[in-house]
Design an enzyme around this catalytic site. Structure first.
Site, mmCIF file in Angstrom:
data_model
loop_
_atom_site.group_PDB
_atom_site.id
_atom_site.type_symbol
_atom_site.label_atom_id
_atom_site.label_comp_id
_atom_site.label_asym_id
_atom_site.label_seq_id
_atom_site.Cartn_x
_atom_site.Cartn_y
_atom_site.Cartn_z
ATOM 1 N N LYS A 112 0.868 -1.174 0.000
ATOM 2 C CA LYS A 112 0.000 0.000 0.000
ATOM 3 C C LYS A 112 0.908 1.229 0.000
ATOM 4 O O LYS A 112 1.893 1.270 0.744
ATOM 5 C CB LYS A 112 -0.877 -0.035 1.258
ATOM 6 C CG LYS A 112 -1.948 1.055 1.300
ATOM 7 C CD LYS A 112 -2.874 0.838 2.503
ATOM 8 C CE LYS A 112 -3.981 1.878 2.561
ATOM 9 N NZ LYS A 112 -4.895 1.657 3.701
ATOM 10 N N SER B 61 -9.581 1.560 2.724
ATOM 11 C CA SER B 61 -8.760 2.353 1.848
ATOM 12 C C SER B 61 -7.726 1.542 1.069
ATOM 13 O O SER B 61 -7.187 2.033 0.084
ATOM 14 C CB SER B 61 -8.038 3.427 2.664
ATOM 15 O OG SER B 61 -7.194 2.819 3.619
ATOM 16 N N SER C 106 -9.928 -0.720 6.785
ATOM 17 C CA SER C 106 -9.289 -0.566 5.469
ATOM 18 C C SER C 106 -8.548 -1.787 4.953
ATOM 19 O O SER C 106 -8.147 -1.821 3.790
ATOM 20 C CB SER C 106 -8.333 0.634 5.488
ATOM 21 O OG SER C 106 -9.065 1.832 5.505
#
Lengths: 486, 486
Positions: free
Chosen positions: A80, A157, A181
């Site tokens: 990420k 996310s 997330s």
């Protein structure tokens, strides 16, 4: 060659160590798929083609020289894009950090590399990890690979992490979870993941959202893959004072497939009850399957669940604004409108509201602890809904109109407040072929039991083996020597 | 008989255990003085005459029966009126709690009683401990015993604790310290005290001001007396989750009088520099005396000192309001105007300001830790000024007009933020005969060293032996059988 990308991390490591395949072949297979598929999927913000190939060659040499190899030797993963990577830009999905090139790896990245993992690139995400849909106006929103026709959200996310793992663009990925997330994209993309206990995994070098709610964790195609990654990442870190000194067990040795005698609490009120009928049935079915294997399932209730949204909002919004305050003053135009608007809400939280939220949090944490005094794990849906089309803000659930954003985090945030470890695994598909996910919540620092249940469940089901339609498209063209550096 | 009240706790215990005096005589001596002097001094809100005499008789019997006796057997102490006492009203100096009769003792009270201490009564304080002057409109403000003519503040919030110990109305007292509330009255009343490390002493059953800043600790005529009380109070308490499980050393055994080789940091910038000339000279003189005994004194600087007031305000004001919010809505008229106005300020603190204050607090804590990496203790004045007349809001310090309230807490609050242990001892008197105090700051959970330095200092000085003029007044009348239950 593309079959390689569907192998489990354990299998890949075995083949690499046995010299049956080279890390270079594996990395090339993944890079080809990224080249071919990621134009539409947008899982990656930055592909580290040359670095990955370089690391793969070094990994190949290490095997040839018979060196001691780490538990993830040659395994291609992706990060990420809020995990700092030395020499590679780390954008946090934002315009504001689009030129940031860290001088040091985040601790989790350094540990994964030390275990032999190879970083393929940096993954798409909701800007600054501040949104559960996984939308991004700066780099384009990731496309959920389960629907090739309609651009559906991947969940956020950690949207790129969900998509990359689901579509075979990485063997595993790092995500982060402040309100769900990791678990939300795991649910919407049909992959597995774990939000570890607060304090289990270092956040040093990871761009924060809300420091008291942020967790970093692995996402993979199976609980076993996630366990392998977690084992390499977890444990005390002098660079993060919130990490615990508790020893990290050998997780994979604890994945015995055994659930006999295990006490499972099924969260019905608020959790199952919020979910659409198919999601509810999928989780109830999962509970029955665990029961058939000898687990004892009982319905339980988290009475403080109604306080979760308010407390999580007050804490996240004010902690997030405390981090973003300077940029919000100097560069407000550089945020996506949804992120900017949400950050602004933080200014309306008073210190006493924040403190009352922390008090509610204590209550919630104690209640989860109390439920886990009588149960080894709790299960619940990850999300009450499945992936919605990008841009759609409302969704019908059993005849009720619901806000998509609020629905996405409704069932996950309690455990960001409480800090307990939660695995997320796929537990079924709608008739339209969209995945659904289940949470497995365990005692603080007992990731081993959480992963054992997740793995045992995956030994009796095959939801985690389904491949999304967009993962099986033929490569459009052979890879070029220039690669696809983003 | 009145000589008994000036004996040290250790001497009193010895005499009691040796059956040379009875706890009943001791308690009676104190009760007589309270009866005689407290009408003007107002150290007590409630005198527990009958309970104290009953406990003294039980203590006498225990001695006669040869029972195992605690370290404080028969020692008459008094409690700041925010410590819950079973069956005795606990007002926190307020109208709002004026009828509260707890069903259980605070942990510290239970522990002191278990060690044999006898509770004479409940002490005056600034309403809800929310003010450094020690004023109280509901019960009358305590009178500083060092000036019989002018009603001077005793310092707060533990004003009654300072007065009772100074005037010989209790052998020791409990105080609490959120911004200096033990050290300020210790300085202004010429007594000794210690604010222990945050987490060292339980706050269960103690009415809070600001939970992350509150500390409970003992006040006595010497560091040795304070050490004896602390030893009986300190340690883990299941009723207060912020208490530490670290073992409690035998403090008195550590008071060796030895300071040779000890590294002492003298806080000049901000601390000595804020103080009036006489206070500054007194602390410099104390540093020289420690040096003559073999300590090495170096000047040090706490660079973050300028951030202390803002951070302490944001944290205290919002935590205090979070506790008082309901009463501030339903009973605002029942607060003293100064307390109500200060509580109202809490509403103007935003959550992000609170979080920035917590961040500044980390910085301050780390800087104090860093100074203590190179020094065993730090010394500084307790207050930059001496006791001012009640009602006076400004004071001249070296030609500068200063706010009394802000001056009182200016040098103490840093260590409420940082949580380090701090002893306060008298270190001199002005020509007008008003006492001055010195702080001795130590490493987290190293109360032993802090108390050792304080005790060693008292072995070479006699400031702690001076008695205030109002302590030597002859009893006005013999005690009545009705007593003076407040």
């Amino acid at each position: 060659m593309s079959d390689l990308v569907w192998k489990s991390i354990a299998d890949l490591t075995r083949l690499i160590v046995a010299r049956e395949i080279s890390p270079v072949e594996v990395v090339q297979a993944y890079l080809e798929r990224i080249e071919s598929l990621d134009g539409k999927l947008r899982a990656f913000i930055t592909v580290c083609r040359d670095e990955a190939l370089g690391a793969a060659k070094a990994g190949e040499s290490a095997v040839r020289r018979g060196e001691a190899l780490g538990s993830l030797h040659g395994i291609p993963i992706a990060l990420k894009d809020l995990c700092a990577t030395k020499g590679v830009r780390t954008t946090a999905g934002s315009k504001i950090l689009s030129d940031w090139v860290p001088e040091e790896d985040a601790t989790v990245v350094a540990r994964l590399r030390a275990a032999g993992a190879i970083v393929l690139g940096k993954l798409n995400m909701h800007e600054f990890a501040y949104g559960p849909e996984g939308l991004n106006i700066h780099f384009g929103s990731a496309w959920n690979p389960w629907d090739a026709q309609t651009h559906r959200i991947a969940g956020g996310s950690s949207s790129g992490s969900g998509v990359a793992v689901a579509a075979g663009l990485a063997a595993g990925a790092l995500g982060s979870d402040t309100g769900g997330s990791i678990r939300i994209p795991a649910a919407l993309c049909g992959v597995s993941g774990i939000k570890p206990t607060y304090g289990r995994v270092s956040r040093a070098g990871v761009v924060p959202v809300a420091w008291s709610m942020d967790h970093v964790g692995p996402m993979g195609r199976t609980a076993m893959d996630a366990a392998l990654m977690l084992g390499a990442m977890a444990g005390f870190d002098g660079r993060d004072p919130t990490t615990s000194a508790l020893p990290v067990p050998a997780y994979t040795a604890r994945l015995t497939g055994e659930v006999r005698g295990l006490r499972v609490g099924l969260l019905r009120a608020f959790f199952l009850e919020s979910a659409g009928l198919v999601v509810r049935q999928a989780v109830e079915q999962a509970a029955k399957q665990l029961e058939r294997q000898g687990a004892r399932v009982e319905e339980v209730e988290l009475e403080s669940a109604g306080q979760v949204a308010g407390a999580a909002f007050a804490i996240s919004a004010s902690e997030a604004l405390a981090y973003h305050e300077k940029w919000m003053k100097t560069r407000p135009q550089d945020y996506a409108p949804d992120v900017r608007d949400r950050l602004r809400l933080g200014a309306f939280v008073s210190a006493t509201q924040y403190l009352k939220a922390q008090r509610a949090r204590q209550l919630i944490r104690r209640e989860v602890d109390a439920l886990l005094a009588d149960h080894d794990v709790l299960i619940a849906p990850s999300t009450p809904i499945v992936a919605t089309p990008v841009g759609q803000t409302e969704v019908m659930v059993e005849g009720d109109r619901r806000d998509v954003r609020a629905s996405l985090t409704r069932l996950t945030r309690a455990f960001n407040l409480s800090g307990h470890p939660v695995a997320a695994v796929p537990c079924g598909f709608t008739v339209a072929g969209l995945p659904m996910g289940m949470q497995i919540v365990g005692r603080a620092f007992d990731e081993a039991t959480v992963l054992r249940v997740a793995d045992a469940y995956q030994r009796m089901t095959d939801w985690h083996l389904r491949r999304p339609p967009m993962a099986s498209e033929a490569p459009a063209a052979p890879p070029t020597s220039q690669g696809v550096v983003g």
